[in-house]
Design a protein around this motif. Structure first.
Motif, PDB file in Angstrom:
ATOM      1  N   VAL A 178      -0.604  40.662   8.885  1.00  0.00           N
ATOM      2  CA  VAL A 178      -1.550  41.580   8.244  1.00  0.00           C
ATOM      3  C   VAL A 178      -0.909  42.224   7.014  1.00  0.00           C
ATOM      4  O   VAL A 178      -1.535  42.345   5.950  1.00  0.00           O
ATOM      5  N   LEU A 179       0.349  42.619   7.143  1.00  0.00           N
ATOM      6  CA  LEU A 179       1.069  43.245   6.035  1.00  0.00           C
ATOM      7  C   LEU A 179       1.227  42.275   4.859  1.00  0.00           C
ATOM      8  O   LEU A 179       0.934  42.618   3.702  1.00  0.00           O
ATOM      9  N   LEU A 180       1.680  41.056   5.149  1.00  0.00           N
ATOM     10  CA  LEU A 180       1.868  40.069   4.084  1.00  0.00           C
ATOM     11  C   LEU A 180       0.541  39.684   3.444  1.00  0.00           C
ATOM     12  O   LEU A 180       0.464  39.449   2.237  1.00  0.00           O
ATOM     13  N   GLY A 181      -0.510  39.601   4.277  1.00  0.00           N
ATOM     14  CA  GLY A 181      -1.831  39.299   3.731  1.00  0.00           C
ATOM     15  C   GLY A 181      -2.286  40.368   2.754  1.00  0.00           C
ATOM     16  O   GLY A 181      -2.823  40.065   1.679  1.00  0.00           O
ATOM     17  N   GLY A 182      -2.072  41.630   3.122  1.00  0.00           N
ATOM     18  CA  GLY A 182      -2.413  42.728   2.223  1.00  0.00           C
ATOM     19  C   GLY A 182      -1.604  42.685   0.941  1.00  0.00           C
ATOM     20  O   GLY A 182      -2.126  42.933  -0.156  1.00  0.00           O
ATOM     21  N   GLU A 183      -0.321  42.349   1.042  1.00  0.00           N
ATOM     22  CA  GLU A 183       0.533  42.269  -0.144  1.00  0.00           C
ATOM     23  C   GLU A 183       0.078  41.159  -1.093  1.00  0.00           C
ATOM     24  O   GLU A 183       0.083  41.335  -2.316  1.00  0.00           O
ATOM     25  N   SER A 184      -0.323  40.017  -0.528  1.00  0.00           N
ATOM     26  CA  SER A 184      -0.798  38.918  -1.369  1.00  0.00           C
ATOM     27  C   SER A 184      -2.116  39.284  -2.045  1.00  0.00           C
ATOM     28  O   SER A 184      -2.352  38.925  -3.212  1.00  0.00           O
ATOM     29  N   MET A 185      -2.980  39.977  -1.330  1.00  0.00           N
ATOM     30  CA  MET A 185      -4.228  40.443  -1.952  1.00  0.00           C
ATOM     31  C   MET A 185      -3.929  41.407  -3.098  1.00  0.00           C
ATOM     32  O   MET A 185      -4.580  41.363  -4.151  1.00  0.00           O
ATOM     33  N   GLN A 186      -2.937  42.264  -2.876  1.00  0.00           N
ATOM     34  CA  GLN A 186      -2.566  43.220  -3.924  1.00  0.00           C
ATOM     35  C   GLN A 186      -2.010  42.500  -5.156  1.00  0.00           C
ATOM     36  O   GLN A 186      -2.282  42.893  -6.296  1.00  0.00           O
ATOM     37  N   ILE A 187      -1.236  41.435  -4.947  1.00  0.00           N
ATOM     38  CA  ILE A 187      -0.694  40.667  -6.066  1.00  0.00           C
ATOM     39  C   ILE A 187      -1.825  40.076  -6.901  1.00  0.00           C
ATOM     40  O   ILE A 187      -1.814  40.142  -8.141  1.00  0.00           O
TER      41      ILE A 187
END
Length: 484
Positions: free
Chosen positions: A165-174
């Protein structure tokens, strides 16, 4: 079967195993337990068979083929965490780094082959283990096997879901920052968006029902790996190529901790921790199917792990970030690769993370649904759909809140990975194989298995210590709901 009737040889063998492991039960309980494919060696009364087995029957339904197992294995191992491999090489250098990758590839494949053989042998003897805790409990007993392994696996699965979930959010932010560099949205908002989408996908009722998603995840993994390799080569040959060094820097003590931290990252990438649950999805008989599935998995692993590690480390050297996509992301400067390529890589990562999170959520779903669902009602009946929806929604919401509140959870996850994956994937398979097949003390296999146990135990312990040290060094920068 009545109490006075004779046991079959397999029933007698299972009954003896239960008593030897210290579990008290009567003959009727043994007969009820051995009459179903989804039995549990640790039942204590016939009245709770349905309640305990509902999770295994619904979540771990056995309908898959060997290629389905290959998709599940690929989703659980060839995940976006492989983007940390260039950073792992940073602490080892070229030759030791690729040597460590090669050893981890061979040892992990060997380990998964051995535990698969243990599970196949158990089936030939009349019992099929569906869960890792059952395997450990059968051989090591309730106190030393069933409960500890169950707790370790639960911690691993929860940590994996939170990190996804954390990495998914980070990729969306990128992606958001590519097209709106001065945007006001915070990381926790993207994490919540990812969590909501995952909540919807989590309602798929069984592990087997994920097979098409996991096939797609295999393609997504190849996709983002190809983007990273292509992007790294592009950067390495561009005029904006950053200065890089391949030397391992720092004091002797710092180098030692860095080496073990790098080894822990590599072990984390090659770990699975849910092999029995994946094998449980296969339609019986399972003989030989997992080996074919492992061949699919390792074809993906070898083609992605080594290429991403090599290309990323070649392009950025000691400046490689814990997620190589961060090196490719513009941060107030000139973009190193075209925006469309960075966008595509992150889209593939996001899509793959959904599959990984769902795979590692299945053992948790099985535990709760085994206690709150009923096998007397259908899998899609309202009696089971409603508690399934509530349980899974609460679980995904919990993982989302933890990911949003602790965006530095990757450091904590390093400890859980070293603590959990080392015993599940690099100790127990060899121990269980030696206990099951009893190879002669004069054979190479006997000693090889124990040497691997000792070596990986040391690496796992040192990896835990290195991860704790890293947390201590970074603790000043930890903030709840930080926009990192």
């Amino acid at each position: 079967m009545s109490k006075g009737e004779a046991d079959t040889p397999n029933q007698h063998k299972i009954s003896m195993a239960v008593h030897q492991n210290g579990t008290s039960t009567d003959n009727n309980d043994d007969h009820a337990s051995s009459s179903t494919d989804n039995n549990n060696l640790y039942m204590t009364s016939a009245s709770n068979v349905d309640r305990l087995n509902a999770g295994a029957k619904f979540v771990l339904e056995s309908k898959g083929n060997w290629w389905d197992a290959g998709y599940h294995l690929s989703a659980s191992m060839a995940a976006p965490t492989l983007l940390s491999l260039p950073f792992a090489l940073d602490g080892l250098g070229w030759v030791p780094g690729f040597l460590a990758l090669t050893i981890a590839t061979v040892v992990s494949f060997y380990a998964y082959t051995l535990i698969s053989k243990v599970l196949e042998q158990a089936e030939l003897e009349g019992h099929r283990f569906l869960r890792f805790r059952d395997v450990a409990g059968y051989f090591l007993g309730r106190r030393w096997g069933y409960y500890p392994i169950g707790a370790i696996q639960i911690a691993l699965c929860i940590a994996a879901a939170v990190v996804c979930v954390l990495l998914g959010g980070e990729s969306m932010q990128i992606i958001y920052q590519i097209y709106k560099p001065n945007g006001s949205m915070q990381l926790y908002e993207f994490i919540i968006i990812f969590g909501i989408l995952m909540l919807l996908l989590s309602q798929l009722p069984s592990f087997h029902s994920l097979r098409h998603i996991n096939l797609a995840s295999l393609v997504f993994c190849l996709g983002f790996s190809l983007c990273v390799v292509g992007g790294s080569i592009y950067v390495g040959h561009s005029k904006q190529a950053p200065a890089k060094s391949y030397s391992v820097e720092g004091s002797s003590v710092s180098k030692m901790f860095t080496i073990f931290n790098s080894l822990a990252i590599i072990i984390l990438n090659f770990g699975i921790g849910i092999i029995p649950e994946i094998q449980a999805t296969l339609a019986p008989p399972v003989s030989g199917k997992m080996f074919k599935g492992l061949l699919i998995c390792y074809a993906v692993v070898i083609s992605t792990f080594f290429s991403v590690a090599g290309a990323g480390y070649w392009a950025f050297g000691n400046a490689s970030a814990g997620n190589i996509l961060i090196n490719l992301t513009p941060s107030g400067g000139v973009a190193l690769i075209p925006n469309w390529l960075l966008f595509l890589a992150n889209i593939f990562v996001i899509a793959d993370l959904f599959a990984v999170a769902l795979v590692y959520s299945q053992p948790i779903f099985e535990i709760f649904e085994g206690r709150l669902s009923s096998v007397k009602s259908g899998k899609l009946s309202m009696r089971n759909v409603l508690p399934r929806f509530i349980i899974r929604s609460l679980y995904v919401s919990f993982a989302t809140v933890i990911a949003a509140a602790f965006p530095f959870f990757g450091d904590i996850n390093a400890i859980i990975g070293a603590f959990a994956l080392t015993p599940l994937d690099f100790i127990l398979p060899f121990l269980l194989y030696n206990v099951t097949f009893k190879p002669s003390i004069w054979t190479i296999k006997f000693w090889l298995n124990y040497v691997i146990i000792v070596v990986f135990t040391i690496v796992g312990l040192m990896g835990c210590i290195s991860a704790v040290r890293q947390i201590v060094l970074d603790v000043s920068s930890y903030k709840l709901f930080a926009n990192v």
